[in-house]
Design an enzyme around this catalytic site. Structure first.
Site, PDB file in Angstrom:
ATOM      1  N   GLU A 111     -32.268  -5.752  19.508  1.00  0.00           N
ATOM      2  CA  GLU A 111     -31.353  -6.850  19.944  1.00  0.00           C
ATOM      3  C   GLU A 111     -30.697  -6.779  20.687  1.00  0.00           C
ATOM      4  O   GLU A 111     -30.385  -5.769  21.531  1.00  0.00           O
ATOM      5  CB  GLU A 111     -30.592  -6.798  18.407  1.00  0.00           C
ATOM      6  CG  GLU A 111     -29.469  -7.963  18.495  1.00  0.00           C
ATOM      7  CD  GLU A 111     -28.362  -7.662  17.221  1.00  0.00           C
ATOM      8  OE1 GLU A 111     -28.788  -6.998  16.033  1.00  0.00           O
ATOM      9  OE2 GLU A 111     -27.220  -7.971  17.698  1.00  0.00           O
ATOM     10  N   GLU A 116     -20.843 -12.248  22.952  1.00  0.00           N
ATOM     11  CA  GLU A 116     -20.391 -11.598  21.903  1.00  0.00           C
ATOM     12  C   GLU A 116     -18.808 -11.210  21.839  1.00  0.00           C
ATOM     13  O   GLU A 116     -18.410 -10.580  22.928  1.00  0.00           O
ATOM     14  CB  GLU A 116     -21.160 -10.604  21.162  1.00  0.00           C
ATOM     15  CG  GLU A 116     -20.692 -10.057  19.563  1.00  0.00           C
ATOM     16  CD  GLU A 116     -21.753  -9.097  19.154  1.00  0.00           C
ATOM     17  OE1 GLU A 116     -21.420  -9.009  17.860  1.00  0.00           O
ATOM     18  OE2 GLU A 116     -22.378  -8.219  19.740  1.00  0.00           O
TER      19      GLU A 116
END
Length: 226
Positions: A111, A116
């Site tokens: 991932e 973020e």
């Protein structure tokens, strides 16, 4: 330019995830047309702010139908939800990719979190989540002083807590949250070359005009980005 997703095709190219939140957060993912639109040629994704009083915020998680691996990905972002501009706590905006092929249950296949941050974070946190034999040991000082989390990308490593390894963008508050919004957003350029590296550039909208023009080209040359 291989493919562009914008207000003319976005909602045909993406599905909305409606399963239970894998991270067990106070959120209910929905496919509700009242929370998204493409007015004025801009893609808007929002949340049901009234649902916060019930304990689980109704929110959106858009997943692309197309599948890609190596490539150059350019995100043109105007605004993001953030705690420190009055949106409220518990926001968690994210732009990321992972392996969704059948049989590749997370974290197999990896991932990459390209954009973020949660709650009152003031900078972008770029993270990798992998299985065994991947780390950023030895990169915590000098040129790589922006290491802001564990150096263990392996989510099974002791002390990782499934969080993977993280770099913060040189503690630059213009790359995330309210400071980024004040600048009108910007362009996040991510180069994924699985045999060599993962590289990223942030070009804020009120920043270097020459770099902005480079990013807008149909073929972006990363060597021109510095």
């Amino acid at each position: 330019l291989f493919k562009q997703y914008d207000a003319t095709n976005f909602f045909d190219a993406f599905d909305f995830f409606t399963e239970a939140d894998p991270t067990h957060g106070a959120v209910q993912y929905v496919d509700d047309f009242r929370l998204y639109n493409n007015k004025s040629g801009t893609i808007y994704l929002g949340v049901d702010s009234d649902s916060a009083e019930t304990g689980a915020v109704r929110s959106l998680r858009a997943e692309m139908k197309d599948h890609y691996t190596d490539g150059l990905y350019v995100l043109d972002l105007l605004h993001q939800p953030t705690t420190n501009d009055g949106t409220g706590c518990s926001v968690w905006p994210a732009y990321w990719m992972y392996n969704r092929r059948p049989g590749n249950q997370w974290p197999k296949g990896g991932e990459i979190d390209m954009l973020e941050g949660a709650n009152d974070m003031g900078m972008n946190q770029v993270s990798l989540h992998t299985t065994w034999f991947c780390n950023m040991d030895g990169l915590a000082g000098g040129e790589y002083s922006s290491l802001c989390g564990s150096s263990q990308c392996n989510v099974f490593a002791e002390g990782s807590g499934s969080g993977g390894c993280s770099l913060c963008t040189n503690w630059d508050t213009s790359t995330f949250g309210s400071e980024l919004n004040k600048k009108g957003g910007g362009y996040l350029v991510t180069e994924v070359d699985t045999s060599r590296h993962i590289r990223q550039w942030w070009i804020v909208r009120d920043g270097d005009k020459a770099l902005i023009e480079i990013v807008k080209q149909s073929k972006v040359k990363t060597e021109d980005l510095g």
